[in-house]
Design a protein around this motif. Structure first.
Motif, PDB file in Angstrom:
ATOM      1  N   THR A 271      -0.130  10.539   6.530  1.00  0.00           N
ATOM      2  CA  THR A 271      -0.173   9.682   5.339  1.00  0.00           C
ATOM      3  C   THR A 271      -0.310   8.216   5.740  1.00  0.00           C
ATOM      4  O   THR A 271      -1.062   7.454   5.114  1.00  0.00           O
ATOM      5  CB  THR A 271       1.096   9.879   4.495  1.00  0.00           C
ATOM      6  OG1 THR A 271       1.219  11.258   4.153  1.00  0.00           O
ATOM      7  CG2 THR A 271       1.039   9.042   3.231  1.00  0.00           C
ATOM      8  N   LEU A 272       0.410   7.820   6.792  1.00  0.00           N
ATOM      9  CA  LEU A 272       0.309   6.443   7.284  1.00  0.00           C
ATOM     10  C   LEU A 272      -1.126   6.124   7.682  1.00  0.00           C
ATOM     11  O   LEU A 272      -1.645   5.042   7.383  1.00  0.00           O
ATOM     12  CB  LEU A 272       1.250   6.228   8.470  1.00  0.00           C
ATOM     13  CG  LEU A 272       1.140   4.857   9.145  1.00  0.00           C
ATOM     14  CD1 LEU A 272       1.528   3.742   8.186  1.00  0.00           C
ATOM     15  CD2 LEU A 272       2.007   4.804  10.407  1.00  0.00           C
ATOM     16  N   GLN A 273      -1.805   7.091   8.331  1.00  0.00           N
ATOM     17  CA  GLN A 273      -3.185   6.845   8.768  1.00  0.00           C
ATOM     18  C   GLN A 273      -4.113   6.670   7.559  1.00  0.00           C
ATOM     19  O   GLN A 273      -5.019   5.826   7.573  1.00  0.00           O
ATOM     20  CB  GLN A 273      -3.686   7.992   9.659  1.00  0.00           C
ATOM     21  CG  GLN A 273      -5.004   7.712  10.353  1.00  0.00           C
ATOM     22  CD  GLN A 273      -4.968   6.455  11.197  1.00  0.00           C
ATOM     23  OE1 GLN A 273      -4.104   6.298  12.068  1.00  0.00           O
ATOM     24  NE2 GLN A 273      -5.896   5.529  10.947  1.00  0.00           N
ATOM     25  N   LYS A 274      -3.870   7.449   6.495  1.00  0.00           N
ATOM     26  CA  LYS A 274      -4.676   7.280   5.276  1.00  0.00           C
ATOM     27  C   LYS A 274      -4.501   5.866   4.716  1.00  0.00           C
ATOM     28  O   LYS A 274      -5.469   5.227   4.290  1.00  0.00           O
ATOM     29  CB  LYS A 274      -4.244   8.304   4.215  1.00  0.00           C
ATOM     30  CG  LYS A 274      -4.653   9.738   4.503  1.00  0.00           C
ATOM     31  CD  LYS A 274      -4.162  10.642   3.377  1.00  0.00           C
ATOM     32  CE  LYS A 274      -4.483  12.104   3.671  1.00  0.00           C
ATOM     33  NZ  LYS A 274      -3.941  12.999   2.607  1.00  0.00           N
ATOM     34  N   ILE A 275      -3.259   5.404   4.731  1.00  0.00           N
ATOM     35  CA  ILE A 275      -2.967   4.067   4.203  1.00  0.00           C
ATOM     36  C   ILE A 275      -3.616   2.993   5.068  1.00  0.00           C
ATOM     37  O   ILE A 275      -4.195   2.029   4.558  1.00  0.00           O
ATOM     38  CB  ILE A 275      -1.436   3.859   4.099  1.00  0.00           C
ATOM     39  CG1 ILE A 275      -0.882   4.757   2.991  1.00  0.00           C
ATOM     40  CG2 ILE A 275      -1.087   2.399   3.854  1.00  0.00           C
ATOM     41  CD1 ILE A 275       0.628   4.813   2.938  1.00  0.00           C
ATOM     42  N   ILE A 276      -3.545   3.180   6.385  1.00  0.00           N
ATOM     43  CA  ILE A 276      -4.177   2.209   7.303  1.00  0.00           C
ATOM     44  C   ILE A 276      -5.690   2.191   7.103  1.00  0.00           C
ATOM     45  O   ILE A 276      -6.318   1.128   7.106  1.00  0.00           O
ATOM     46  CB  ILE A 276      -3.828   2.542   8.776  1.00  0.00           C
ATOM     47  CG1 ILE A 276      -2.334   2.295   9.026  1.00  0.00           C
ATOM     48  CG2 ILE A 276      -4.670   1.705   9.740  1.00  0.00           C
ATOM     49  CD1 ILE A 276      -1.847   2.770  10.371  1.00  0.00           C
TER      50      ILE A 276
ATOM     51  N   ILE B  10       7.562  10.902   1.258  1.00  0.00           N
ATOM     52  CA  ILE B  10       7.730  11.022   2.714  1.00  0.00           C
ATOM     53  C   ILE B  10       6.502  10.415   3.391  1.00  0.00           C
ATOM     54  O   ILE B  10       5.375  10.886   3.188  1.00  0.00           O
ATOM     55  CB  ILE B  10       7.890  12.496   3.166  1.00  0.00           C
ATOM     56  CG1 ILE B  10       9.048  13.159   2.425  1.00  0.00           C
ATOM     57  CG2 ILE B  10       8.086  12.564   4.687  1.00  0.00           C
ATOM     58  CD1 ILE B  10      10.403  12.577   2.726  1.00  0.00           C
ATOM     59  N   LEU B  11       6.721   9.389   4.190  1.00  0.00           N
ATOM     60  CA  LEU B  11       5.630   8.751   4.921  1.00  0.00           C
ATOM     61  C   LEU B  11       5.548   9.360   6.318  1.00  0.00           C
ATOM     62  O   LEU B  11       6.261   8.967   7.246  1.00  0.00           O
ATOM     63  CB  LEU B  11       5.856   7.235   5.019  1.00  0.00           C
ATOM     64  CG  LEU B  11       4.751   6.450   5.732  1.00  0.00           C
ATOM     65  CD1 LEU B  11       3.465   6.465   4.909  1.00  0.00           C
ATOM     66  CD2 LEU B  11       5.180   5.023   6.009  1.00  0.00           C
TER      67      LEU B  11
ATOM     68  N   HIS C 227       0.827  -1.216   0.000  1.00  0.00           N
ATOM     69  CA  HIS C 227       0.000   0.000   0.000  1.00  0.00           C
ATOM     70  C   HIS C 227       0.864   1.270   0.000  1.00  0.00           C
ATOM     71  O   HIS C 227       0.497   2.270  -0.625  1.00  0.00           O
ATOM     72  CB  HIS C 227      -0.932   0.002   1.212  1.00  0.00           C
ATOM     73  CG  HIS C 227      -2.170  -0.803   1.005  1.00  0.00           C
ATOM     74  ND1 HIS C 227      -2.200  -2.167   1.124  1.00  0.00           N
ATOM     75  CD2 HIS C 227      -3.430  -0.433   0.662  1.00  0.00           C
ATOM     76  CE1 HIS C 227      -3.419  -2.602   0.887  1.00  0.00           C
ATOM     77  NE2 HIS C 227      -4.179  -1.579   0.584  1.00  0.00           N
ATOM     78  N   ILE C 228       2.008   1.225   0.700  1.00  0.00           N
ATOM     79  CA  ILE C 228       2.897   2.390   0.695  1.00  0.00           C
ATOM     80  C   ILE C 228       3.423   2.647  -0.719  1.00  0.00           C
ATOM     81  O   ILE C 228       3.395   3.780  -1.215  1.00  0.00           O
ATOM     82  CB  ILE C 228       4.081   2.181   1.674  1.00  0.00           C
ATOM     83  CG1 ILE C 228       3.577   2.189   3.117  1.00  0.00           C
ATOM     84  CG2 ILE C 228       5.125   3.282   1.486  1.00  0.00           C
ATOM     85  CD1 ILE C 228       4.635   1.793   4.147  1.00  0.00           C
TER      86      ILE C 228
END
Length: 495
Positions: free
Chosen positions: A55-60, A50-51, A37-38
């Protein structure tokens, strides 16, 4: 679960993980799915991604959303008046013969003898510059310099110290040591000889030279140049493969949008939707169970029966005037050896619709006189690995090599094949359309009049594909109009 440092190293510098992201932020997440997903999130961006925490929360959130099987509600538009509904179907299916075999040595001998006999007859029907074909045993009686033409199956190929190509050919009477010389005068022949693969059945013209046969011409069985058949009715065929229902990466929303398009709910090329009378689905209907190591981490539905229930629930949304042909692939829960039988009653769980036809892999499906050879395409892996110029980026090139050899799995042992008395993978009819999947990449080519068509996938990029550098082309629907011979690819990513 891997650490942030381990994940960062696997991203190969393409994405930098911000210091604000902590180990607890990724606790209990599946590493493979997260990395996939990243990469997908930052794909297409210029420079280094840049993570950060947001951005991490959007991916989760995306990952969590994927864990919920999507219910597609399809309601046929009242103002949608499809022409295809008013025209009677014309269908003729020739399925593969599925025989039981003990897999003995004699079974394999019978299988290869049938392949050799039928394909060599195809070669005999093609013109050769040097005339009548001789048996390999007969070469022993010929003096040096005598010209001849032989047909054999390749069981060895190598490049000599001098750069010549050495091929051992075998027919029922004996073996021949064939040399393709590396010379200025024979450049084209030498290039073609590089494309010879083990188990090819080929014709070679040349001259006897002691224990060797020096080649000056090479011929594969190939399909003839022909005019593609056209249908008299203005109808269309849609081509689908590799849906992988049950995978976390199955693109349910896009597939659902395609189903709504078939029902006239989407204001996009309705003129074409009205013509669709047939759908051919070329295998890997579901992601399956235990197909590859640690597959369970990639599944949203780890139950094979539920996967098929989901698949047929989607198919039940196809309008009843559209005939759907469904064949298996290597991820499906039938025997993995080819030819593959139809899906069993246990898998389809009493699903029954008169417009849905379960067929073998492969099958010839003739629709209003247009002959489609549908095959999942598992053999494409071995073709791509063994024949120069073939690649996963252009599946149509590998598919052309299959047609040239008149066999759907030309390299024996490249994938599992059932050794039966009759080889059902021989291409004994010249198709108007050759349809495959498996590669997850759309590709099209007109080859000698046959339309080669790989319909791609409805699964987004997997971690395995990321590692291999393979970029699929998901959610594209090829639609072929049988009267005009016009091919249109609809993009359900962009609607």
């Amino acid at each position: 679960m891997e650490t942030l440092k381990q994940i960062a190293s696997r991203l190969n510098g393409r994405v930098i993980i911000s210091s604000e992201v902590k180990e607890e932020d990724i606790a209990n997440l599946d590493t493979e799915s997260l990395i996939g997903h990243i990469v997908s999130f930052f794909e297409g961006n210029e420079g280094i991604g840049i993570l950060d925490k947001a951005t991490l929360q959007k991916i989760i959130n995306e990952m969590n959303e994927e864990k919920k099987p999507l219910e597609i509600e399809v309601n046929r538009s009242s103002d949608f008046k499809p022409e295809a509904k008013e025209i009677e179907a014309e269908i003729k299916v020739r399925e593969s013969e599925i025989e039981r075999t003990a897999g003995t040595t004699n079974d394999f001998v019978d299988y290869l003898n049938d392949r050799f006999k039928r394909i060599s007859e195809m070669i005999n029907n093609r013109s050769m510059a040097n005339g009548r074909i001789s048996s390999i045993e007969k070469l022993k009686e010929y003096t040096n310099g005598r010209e001849a033409t032989i047909v054999g199956m390749v069981f060895e190929k190598r490049v000599t110290k001098n750069g010549n190509i050495f091929v051992n050919l075998e027919d029922p009477t004996g073996t021949a040591k064939v040399i393709f010389m590396k010379s200025e005068a024979q450049q084209e022949l030498y290039r073609n000889a590089k494309r010879i693969a083990n188990d090819d059945i080929i014709a070679v013209s040349g001259k006897v030279s002691g224990p060797f046969f020096i080649a000056n011409s090479l011929l594969w069985p190939d399909i003839p140049v022909h005019v593609r058949n056209a249908g008299s009715e203005d109808l269309a065929i849609g081509f689908i493969s590799d849906t992988h229902v049950g995978s976390k990466l199955f693109m349910e929303k896009n597939f659902g949008l395609m189903l709504k398009w078939l029902n006239g709910e989407v204001d996009y090329r309705k003129d074409l939707a009205k013509k669709v009378k047939y759908l051919i689905i070329a295998g890997d209907l579901v992601d399956g169970i235990g197909v590859y190591p640690n597959q369970e981490k990639e599944l949203v539905v780890p139950d094979i029966y539920k996967q098929y229930a989901m698949f047929f629930n989607f198919i039940s949304s196809v309008p009843d005037y559209i005939h759907v042909f469904v064949l298996a692939g290597n991820h499906d829960a039938v025997q993995s050896t080819e030819p593959q039988p139809r899906l069993t009653k246990e898998l389809i769980n009493d699903f029954k619709m008169e417009n849905v036809h379960l067929v073998t892999n492969p099958s010839y499906i003739k629709l209003h006189g247009v002959n489609v050879l549908a095959y999942h395409g598992t053999s494409l892996d071995s073709v791509i690995q063994n024949i120069p110029g073939c690649s996963y980026a252009k599946p149509e090139i590998a598919m052309a090599e299959v047609l040239k050899r008149r066999h759907l799995s030309p390299i024996y042992g490249g994938n599992k094949v059932l050794p039966t008395k009759k080889d059902s993978l021989v291409i004994d009819e010249v198709p108007d359309i050759l349809h495959m999947g498996h590669i997850h990449k759309n590709g099209y080519l007109d080859y000698h009049g046959t339309l080669i068509l790989n319909s791609g996938t409805w699964q987004s990029r997997t971690t395995f594909q990321i590692k291999q550098g393979h970029i699929p082309s998901p959610a594209l629907l090829p639609v072929y109009e049988i009267k005009s011979a016009n091919l249109t690819t609809l993009d359900f990513n962009a609607i």
